[in-house]
Design an enzyme around this catalytic site. Structure first.
Site, PDB file in Angstrom:
ATOM      1  N   ASP A 186       0.820  -1.215   0.000  1.00 30.14           N
ATOM      2  CA  ASP A 186       0.000   0.000   0.000  1.00 30.14           C
ATOM      3  C   ASP A 186       0.854   1.264   0.000  1.00 30.14           C
ATOM      4  O   ASP A 186       1.967   1.261   0.519  1.00 30.14           O
ATOM      5  CB  ASP A 186      -0.923  -0.028   1.231  1.00 30.14           C
ATOM      6  CG  ASP A 186      -2.080   0.951   1.106  1.00 30.14           C
ATOM      7  OD1 ASP A 186      -2.369   1.420  -0.022  1.00 30.14           O
ATOM      8  OD2 ASP A 186      -2.705   1.247   2.140  1.00 30.14           O
TER       9      ASP A 186
ATOM     10  N   ASN B 118     -11.098  -2.486  -5.166  1.00 25.81           N
ATOM     11  CA  ASN B 118     -10.342  -1.543  -5.985  1.00 25.81           C
ATOM     12  C   ASN B 118     -11.035  -1.206  -7.310  1.00 25.81           C
ATOM     13  O   ASN B 118     -10.658  -0.246  -7.986  1.00 25.81           O
ATOM     14  CB  ASN B 118      -8.912  -2.048  -6.236  1.00 25.81           C
ATOM     15  CG  ASN B 118      -8.014  -1.988  -5.015  1.00 25.81           C
ATOM     16  OD1 ASN B 118      -7.121  -2.814  -4.832  1.00 25.81           O
ATOM     17  ND2 ASN B 118      -8.208  -0.989  -4.146  1.00 25.81           N
TER      18      ASN B 118
HETATM   19  C1  IPE Z   1      -5.472  -2.636  -0.032  1.00 20.26           C
HETATM   20  O1  IPE Z   1      -5.135  -1.300  -0.199  1.00 20.26           O
HETATM   21  C2  IPE Z   1      -5.478  -3.333  -1.373  1.00 20.26           C
HETATM   22  C3  IPE Z   1      -4.200  -3.490  -2.032  1.00 20.26           C
HETATM   23  C4  IPE Z   1      -3.039  -3.121  -1.560  1.00 20.26           C
HETATM   24  C5  IPE Z   1      -4.244  -4.130  -3.319  1.00 20.26           C
HETATM   25  P1  IPE Z   1      -6.233  -0.174  -0.407  1.00 20.26           P
HETATM   26  O2  IPE Z   1      -5.481   1.099  -0.583  1.00 20.26           O
HETATM   27  O3  IPE Z   1      -7.178  -0.554  -1.474  1.00 20.26           O
HETATM   28  O4  IPE Z   1      -7.001  -0.186   0.998  1.00 20.26           O
HETATM   29  P2  IPE Z   1      -7.819   0.960   1.728  1.00 20.26           P
HETATM   30  O5  IPE Z   1      -8.804   1.490   0.732  1.00 20.26           O
HETATM   31  O6  IPE Z   1      -6.839   2.002   2.132  1.00 20.26           O
HETATM   32  O7  IPE Z   1      -8.442   0.279   2.899  1.00 20.26           O
HETATM   33  C1  IPE Z   2      -1.652   0.250  -3.301  1.00 17.05           C
HETATM   34  O1  IPE Z   2      -1.407   1.612  -3.367  1.00 17.05           O
HETATM   35  C2  IPE Z   2      -1.876  -0.362  -4.664  1.00 17.05           C
HETATM   36  C3  IPE Z   2      -3.254  -0.783  -4.926  1.00 17.05           C
HETATM   37  C4  IPE Z   2      -4.246  -0.712  -4.069  1.00 17.05           C
HETATM   38  C5  IPE Z   2      -3.525  -1.317  -6.246  1.00 17.05           C
HETATM   39  P1  IPE Z   2      -2.577   2.658  -3.407  1.00 17.05           P
HETATM   40  O2  IPE Z   2      -2.938   2.925  -4.828  1.00 17.05           O
HETATM   41  O3  IPE Z   2      -3.689   2.235  -2.534  1.00 17.05           O
HETATM   42  O4  IPE Z   2      -1.878   3.943  -2.795  1.00 17.05           O
HETATM   43  P2  IPE Z   2      -2.465   4.955  -1.735  1.00 17.05           P
HETATM   44  O5  IPE Z   2      -2.938   4.136  -0.570  1.00 17.05           O
HETATM   45  O6  IPE Z   2      -3.597   5.678  -2.411  1.00 17.05           O
HETATM   46  O7  IPE Z   2      -1.329   5.849  -1.402  1.00 17.05           O
HETATM   47 MG    MG Z   3      -4.080   2.440  -0.565  1.00 16.73          MG
END
Ligand code: IPE
Ligand code: IPE
Ligand code: MG
Length: 241
Positions: free
Chosen positions: A20, A68
């Site tokens: 993340d 997502n």
């Molecule tokens: C969890 O991260 C999913 C992945 C890393 C693929 P998210 O960024 O989607 O989670 P939330 O929305 O912060 O809970």
């Molecule tokens: C994790 O990084 C990757 C996926 C969830 C695909 P994010 O895209 O959630 O990055 P932040 O949390 O918005 O910084």
């Molecule tokens: Mg994220």
């Protein structure tokens, strides 16, 4: 490489990562969010190397959740295309390192056919590798996984009194997969976000502020050191010295 302070007898068998913070990493440099996803590739490959250095035999990474899909269409499209290209570009080197690739998640209509094809090819190419299993959780949701298990059990006509934890486990996406010993989440978020809900029941949870694109094997080693300082009790009492 510094793996000082890690007890080789206490290496977690299975480590699960929530990758993340890609979007925030990009925003901090004035880049579009998608550049953060691209920068996460190096982090992933270095983490795989670190896991191999330590002798970890199962590594599961959260690449795309069932939630997502709520992201802007452009970002979702980018992620689909990016994951397809990552598999194409990296599977040979993973294969050479003895990594067996598997995928956890729903293979539903929302996942583009080309991505599904790359997954099938990667699974077939690496099926006999024994050094480590790399599970990529893609279109994965912990609740969806439990729903899918319950559906399979009900449709097999099993009477209710025969349903137990072992039976549910046997109907999860990968019945061979041991529960994670350690779950690491980057980017300073302290939540599970629908990851491996069944499997994480007794995992040690380690959170780090490092954003995923900056994560390297040294950060994995640090998480393993933290894991080794924990005492796992599984509901029992402290072990006697
Ligand atoms: C969890 O991260 C999913 C992945 C890393 C693929 P998210 O960024 O989607 O989670 P939330 O929305 O912060 O809970
Ligand atoms: C994790 O990084 C990757 C996926 C969830 C695909 P994010 O895209 O959630 O990055 P932040 O949390 O918005 O910084
Ligand atoms: Mg994220």
């Amino acid at each position: 490489m510094d793996i000082d302070g890690i007890d080789p007898r206490g290496i977690p068998r299975h480590v699960a990562c929530v990758m993340d913070g890609n979007g925030r990493w990009a925003a901090r440099q004035g880049l579009p969010r998608t550049d953060g996803h691209a920068a996460g590739e190096e982090a992933l490959l270095d983490t795989v190397e670190g896991a191999l250095d330590l002798g970890i035999t199962w590594l599961t990474v959260y690449a795309f959740s069932t939630e997502n899909w709520r992201r802007p269409a452009d970002e979702v499209r980018y992620l689909m295309q990016f994951n397809e290209s990552l598999l194409t570009r990296r599977r040979d080197e993973l294969h050479e390192r003895g990594v067996r690739m598997r995928f956890l998640g729903r293979r539903d209509w929302r996942v583009p056919e080309r991505v599904l094809q790359r997954m099938e090819e990667s699974i077939a190419l690496t099926a006999n590798n024994k050094v480590m299993t790399l599970n990529i959780a893609f279109n994965y949701g912990g609740r969806a996984e439990i729903v899918d298990a319950v559906k399979a059990i009900v449709s097999s006509g099993v009477p209710a009194e025969r349903v137990d934890e072992r039976m549910i486990r046997r109907h999860l996406y990968d019945p061979d997969m041991p529960d994670p010993d350690l779950m690491v989440r980057t980017s300073g978020e302290y939540r599970i976000s629908n990851y491996l809900l069944w499997e994480l029941a007794y995992s040690e949870l380690v959170f780090t502020d490092v954003l995923w694109p900056d994560f390297r094997r040294e950060d994995l080693f640090e998480a393993v050191r933290e894991y080794q300082r924990r005492e796992r009790r599984f509901g029992g009492v402290e072990s006697q010295a």
